[in-house]
Design a protein around this motif. Structure first.
Motif, PDB file in Angstrom:
ATOM      1  N   SER A  88       0.828  -1.211   0.000  1.00 30.19           N
ATOM      2  CA  SER A  88       0.000   0.000   0.000  1.00 30.19           C
ATOM      3  C   SER A  88       0.860   1.257   0.000  1.00 30.19           C
ATOM      4  O   SER A  88       0.503   2.270  -0.604  1.00 30.19           O
ATOM      5  N   LEU A  89       2.028   1.204   0.660  1.00 28.86           N
ATOM      6  CA  LEU A  89       2.944   2.350   0.618  1.00 28.86           C
ATOM      7  C   LEU A  89       3.400   2.612  -0.809  1.00 28.86           C
ATOM      8  O   LEU A  89       3.401   3.760  -1.277  1.00 28.86           O
ATOM      9  N   LEU A  90       3.796   1.542  -1.514  1.00 25.28           N
ATOM     10  CA  LEU A  90       4.270   1.706  -2.893  1.00 25.28           C
ATOM     11  C   LEU A  90       3.180   2.285  -3.792  1.00 25.28           C
ATOM     12  O   LEU A  90       3.462   3.017  -4.734  1.00 25.28           O
ATOM     13  N   GLY A  91       1.930   1.953  -3.485  1.00 24.36           N
ATOM     14  CA  GLY A  91       0.831   2.494  -4.270  1.00 24.36           C
ATOM     15  C   GLY A  91       0.558   3.959  -3.976  1.00 24.36           C
ATOM     16  O   GLY A  91       0.117   4.711  -4.856  1.00 24.36           O
ATOM     17  N   ARG A  92       0.819   4.403  -2.732  1.00 22.51           N
ATOM     18  CA  ARG A  92       0.495   5.767  -2.329  1.00 22.51           C
ATOM     19  C   ARG A  92       1.599   6.769  -2.660  1.00 22.51           C
ATOM     20  O   ARG A  92       1.315   7.933  -2.940  1.00 22.51           O
ATOM     21  N   LEU A  93       2.844   6.338  -2.595  1.00 18.29           N
ATOM     22  CA  LEU A  93       3.970   7.271  -2.685  1.00 18.29           C
ATOM     23  C   LEU A  93       3.930   8.186  -3.911  1.00 18.29           C
ATOM     24  O   LEU A  93       4.157   9.399  -3.791  1.00 18.29           O
ATOM     25  N   PRO A  94       3.661   7.649  -5.120  1.00 21.01           N
ATOM     26  CA  PRO A  94       3.730   8.534  -6.300  1.00 21.01           C
ATOM     27  C   PRO A  94       2.662   9.610  -6.320  1.00 21.01           C
ATOM     28  O   PRO A  94       2.830  10.632  -6.982  1.00 21.01           O
ATOM     29  N   GLY A  95       1.553   9.404  -5.600  1.00 24.62           N
ATOM     30  CA  GLY A  95       0.430  10.323  -5.730  1.00 24.62           C
ATOM     31  C   GLY A  95       0.251  11.300  -4.592  1.00 24.62           C
ATOM     32  O   GLY A  95      -0.771  11.993  -4.534  1.00 24.62           O
ATOM     33  N   GLU A  96       1.198  11.384  -3.665  1.00 25.82           N
ATOM     34  CA  GLU A  96       1.040  12.300  -2.549  1.00 25.82           C
ATOM     35  C   GLU A  96       2.377  12.928  -2.169  1.00 25.82           C
ATOM     36  O   GLU A  96       3.438  12.366  -2.466  1.00 25.82           O
ATOM     37  N   PRO A  97       2.356  14.090  -1.523  1.00 23.42           N
ATOM     38  CA  PRO A  97       3.610  14.712  -1.076  1.00 23.42           C
ATOM     39  C   PRO A  97       4.320  13.812  -0.065  1.00 23.42           C
ATOM     40  O   PRO A  97       3.688  13.025   0.642  1.00 23.42           O
ATOM     41  N   LEU A  98       5.619  13.956  -0.009  1.00 26.86           N
ATOM     42  CA  LEU A  98       6.408  13.188   0.946  1.00 26.86           C
ATOM     43  C   LEU A  98       6.008  13.571   2.365  1.00 26.86           C
ATOM     44  O   LEU A  98       5.889  14.753   2.689  1.00 26.86           O
ATOM     45  N   ARG A  99       5.796  12.578   3.200  1.00 23.85           N
ATOM     46  CA  ARG A  99       5.422  12.841   4.588  1.00 23.85           C
ATOM     47  C   ARG A  99       6.681  13.091   5.425  1.00 23.85           C
ATOM     48  O   ARG A  99       7.780  12.699   5.042  1.00 23.85           O
ATOM     49  N   PRO A 100       6.524  13.693   6.618  1.00 24.66           N
ATOM     50  CA  PRO A 100       7.710  14.013   7.427  1.00 24.66           C
ATOM     51  C   PRO A 100       8.468  12.796   7.927  1.00 24.66           C
ATOM     52  O   PRO A 100       9.686  12.850   8.113  1.00 24.66           O
ATOM     53  N   VAL A 101       7.771  11.677   8.153  1.00 23.53           N
ATOM     54  CA  VAL A 101       8.439  10.524   8.750  1.00 23.53           C
ATOM     55  C   VAL A 101       7.823   9.229   8.226  1.00 23.53           C
ATOM     56  O   VAL A 101       6.605   9.121   8.048  1.00 23.53           O
ATOM     57  N   TYR A 102       8.701   8.261   7.980  1.00 24.37           N
ATOM     58  CA  TYR A 102       8.292   6.911   7.606  1.00 24.37           C
ATOM     59  C   TYR A 102       9.068   5.939   8.482  1.00 24.37           C
ATOM     60  O   TYR A 102      10.294   6.063   8.638  1.00 24.37           O
ATOM     61  N   MET A 103       8.363   4.968   9.028  1.00 23.67           N
ATOM     62  CA  MET A 103       9.048   3.865   9.693  1.00 23.67           C
ATOM     63  C   MET A 103       8.665   2.586   8.965  1.00 23.67           C
ATOM     64  O   MET A 103       7.478   2.262   8.836  1.00 23.67           O
TER      65      MET A 103
ATOM     66  N   ARG B 214       0.730   8.952  13.270  1.00 25.32           N
ATOM     67  CA  ARG B 214      -0.086  10.166  13.109  1.00 25.32           C
ATOM     68  C   ARG B 214       0.557  11.152  12.145  1.00 25.32           C
ATOM     69  O   ARG B 214      -0.111  11.766  11.313  1.00 25.32           O
ATOM     70  N   THR B 215       1.867  11.315  12.258  1.00 24.90           N
ATOM     71  CA  THR B 215       2.570  12.339  11.484  1.00 24.90           C
ATOM     72  C   THR B 215       2.959  11.852  10.098  1.00 24.90           C
ATOM     73  O   THR B 215       3.016  12.638   9.149  1.00 24.90           O
ATOM     74  N   GLY B 216       3.240  10.578   9.999  1.00 24.24           N
ATOM     75  CA  GLY B 216       3.691  10.014   8.729  1.00 24.24           C
ATOM     76  C   GLY B 216       3.089   8.645   8.479  1.00 24.24           C
ATOM     77  O   GLY B 216       1.869   8.482   8.543  1.00 24.24           O
ATOM     78  N   CYS B 217       3.957   7.666   8.225  1.00 27.27           N
ATOM     79  CA  CYS B 217       3.492   6.314   7.918  1.00 27.27           C
ATOM     80  C   CYS B 217       4.305   5.286   8.706  1.00 27.27           C
ATOM     81  O   CYS B 217       5.543   5.341   8.708  1.00 27.27           O
ATOM     82  N   LEU B 218       3.625   4.370   9.331  1.00 30.74           N
ATOM     83  CA  LEU B 218       4.235   3.193   9.939  1.00 30.74           C
ATOM     84  C   LEU B 218       3.949   2.027   9.005  1.00 30.74           C
ATOM     85  O   LEU B 218       2.797   1.646   8.805  1.00 30.74           O
ATOM     86  N   VAL B 219       5.000   1.472   8.420  1.00 31.03           N
ATOM     87  CA  VAL B 219       4.861   0.412   7.415  1.00 31.03           C
ATOM     88  C   VAL B 219       5.429  -0.877   8.001  1.00 31.03           C
ATOM     89  O   VAL B 219       6.609  -0.932   8.355  1.00 31.03           O
ATOM     90  N   VAL B 220       4.593  -1.898   8.102  1.00 31.45           N
ATOM     91  CA  VAL B 220       5.009  -3.163   8.700  1.00 31.45           C
ATOM     92  C   VAL B 220       5.075  -4.238   7.622  1.00 31.45           C
ATOM     93  O   VAL B 220       4.068  -4.571   6.993  1.00 31.45           O
TER      94      VAL B 220
END
Length: 349
Positions: A7-22, A132-138
Motif C-alpha cells: 500500500s505504501l508503494l501504491g500511495r507514494l507517487p500520488g502524494e507529497p512526501l510525509r515528514p516521517v516513515y518507519m 499520526r505524522t507520517g506512515c508506519l509500514v510493517v
C-alpha cells in the motif's frame, strides 16, 4: 497511519512526501524495497542530502541525531535522515527524540526509520506519533498460504505471464524465500521474451533455488528453525555432498556469531561489529535472533564442536559426522534442546 509495503508503494507517487516513515518487520526484502521507494521519492522532491544513523544497542548516543534535526542544511534545501533501528526498540531516550521530531517536524527533513522486527510489544507513544505524522509500514512475514499470491503479483508487475502450474512450480522451487523468488522473477522477465510460461517451461528456465544448500541450512538454524535445518541437511546428504565440503562454511558462520556474541557480552558497538564482519542489513535480524538464544560461551562451544565434526568426517575422531552435525544444528536452533543434545555432543555421537 499503518500501511503494508504494497500500500505504501501504491500511495507514494500520488502524494507529497510525509515528514516521517518507519518501515520495519521480519521480511528484509520488503523492508528494503519499501525503503528504496521512499529514498527515490525523496530524490524526486529534491532531497539531495542524506545522512544515516545506526542506532544499535543501549550505547547509541541520540544527541547527534537530535542536533541534526535542529541544525539547518548546508548543502540542500531538503534532507533525508535515515535512522537504522534493527531491533525496532529506541529505548526511552530514542523514543523521546522520535516523538519530539513528530510533534514539530522540520520542514526541510524527511525521517526514514528502518527496523528488522515488529510486534505489538514494540510499539508505544513514539510509534503512535509516527503513525499520526507520517506512515508506519510493517513488512509482515509472507505465510506459506500467501506465497502463491505474492509470486503471481510479482510476476504480473514484471510483465511475466505464467499459468497456475508454472507459478506453483516456482513457489516450490524457492521454498518461501522471497529474495530467491524476486531474483528468479527478475531473470524470467529477461528470459521469457513476452511468451506465456507453463509448468514445463518454468522448469527449464529457473534455477533450483530450493536446493538444500548449506547457506540456507545455516540460516534456518540461526532463525530457530531446527526441523527445517535438519531437512536441508538430509537433502544435502541425498544430493551426494560430503561433510568436509560443508564444514568450512559452517565454521565460518559460527565464528561470525561467536565474535558478535563476545562484542555483545561486553557491551560493545554492535553496529560497528556488524560492519566489520560484513553482515548486510538484511541479514542482521537473523544474527540477532540467534544471539538472543545463546550466550557467548555457548557459541564458542559450537565453534569447537564444528571443528570436531570436521575431524570425524576426515577419520581423525570417532562418531557419525552427519548425526553430530544434525545435533549441532538443532542446538543452535533451539536453546531448549541444549540440555538434551549436549550429552550426545560431548559423547561424540
Amino acid at each position: 497511519m499503518e500501511l503494508t509495503p504494497e500500500s505504501l508503494l501504491g500511495r507514494l507517487p500520488g502524494e507529497p512526501l510525509r515528514p516521517v516513515y518507519m518501515i520495519t518487520g521480519p521480511e528484509p526484502l520488503l523492508v528494503l524495497e519499501a525503503a528504496d521507494a521512499v529514498r527515490a521519492r525523496a530524490r524526486e522532491e529534491g532531497c539531495a542530502e542524506r545522512e544515516v544513523f545506526d542506532a544499535d544497542g543501549r550505547e547509541f548516543d541520540w544527541d547527534p541525531l537530535q542536533a541534526t534535526f535542529n541544525a539547518p542544511s548546508l548543502f540542500s534545501a531538503k534532507r533525508l535522515i535515515e535512522l537504522r533501528l534493527p531491533t525496532a526498540r529506541p529505548g526511552k531516550a530514542g523514543a523521546e527524540v522520535i516523538a519530539d521530531f513528530c510533534a514539530q517536524p522540520p520542514a526541510d527533513i524527511t525521517l526514514l526509520i528502518t527496523g528488522g522486527e515488529w510486534s505489538k510489544k514494540h510499539g508505544g507513544k513514539w510509534s503512535e506519533a509516527i503513525a499520526r505524522t507520517g506512515c508506519l509500514v510493517v513488512a509482515r512475514q509472507v505465510r506459506p498460504d500467501q506465497m502463491t499470491g505474492w509470486v503471481e503479483a510479482r510476476l504480473r508487475k514484471r510483465g511475466v505471464k505464467a499459468d497456475r502450474g508454472a507459478v506453483q512450480r516456482l513457489v516450490e522451487r524457492v521454498e518461501g524465500n522471497l529474495l530467491a523468488a524476486a531474483q528468479e522473477i527478475d531473470k524470467l522477465a529477461l528470459l521469457a521474451d513476452g511468451e506465456p510460461i507453463d509448468a514445463a517451461r518454468m522448469e527449464s528456465l529457473v534455477a533450483d533455488a530450493a536446493r538444500f544448500d548449506v547457506f540456507r541450512m545455516l540460516d534456518a538454524a540461526l532463525n530457530g528453525q531446527g526441523a527445517r535445518a535438519s531437512r536441508m541437511l538430509a537433502g544435502l546428504r541425498a544430493e551426494g555432498e560430503v561433510i568436509p565440503a560443508l564444514m568450512g562454511m559452517v565454521v565460518k558462520e559460527l565464528l561470525t556469531v561467536a565474535t558478535l556474541a563476545r562484542v555483545q557480552a561486553r557491551g560493545g558497538n554492535m553496529a560497528a561489529e556488524f560492519r566489520a564482519q560484513r553482515v548486510w542489513d538484511s541479514k542482521q535480524a537473523t544474527y540477532r535472533r540467534a544471539l538472543q538464544r545463546h550466550a557467548a560461551p555457548h557459541w564458542e562451544r559450537f565453534v569447537a564442536e564444528a571443528g570436531r565434526i570436521d575431524r570425524i568426517a576426515k577419520g581423525r575422531a570417532p562418531g557419525d559426522a552427519w548425526q553430530v552435525l544434525e545435533r549441532l544444528l538443532l542446538v543452535v536452533a533451539d536453546a531448549k534442546a541444549r540440555p538434551l543434545v549436549e550429552r550426545g555432543l560431548a559423547a561424540g555421537g
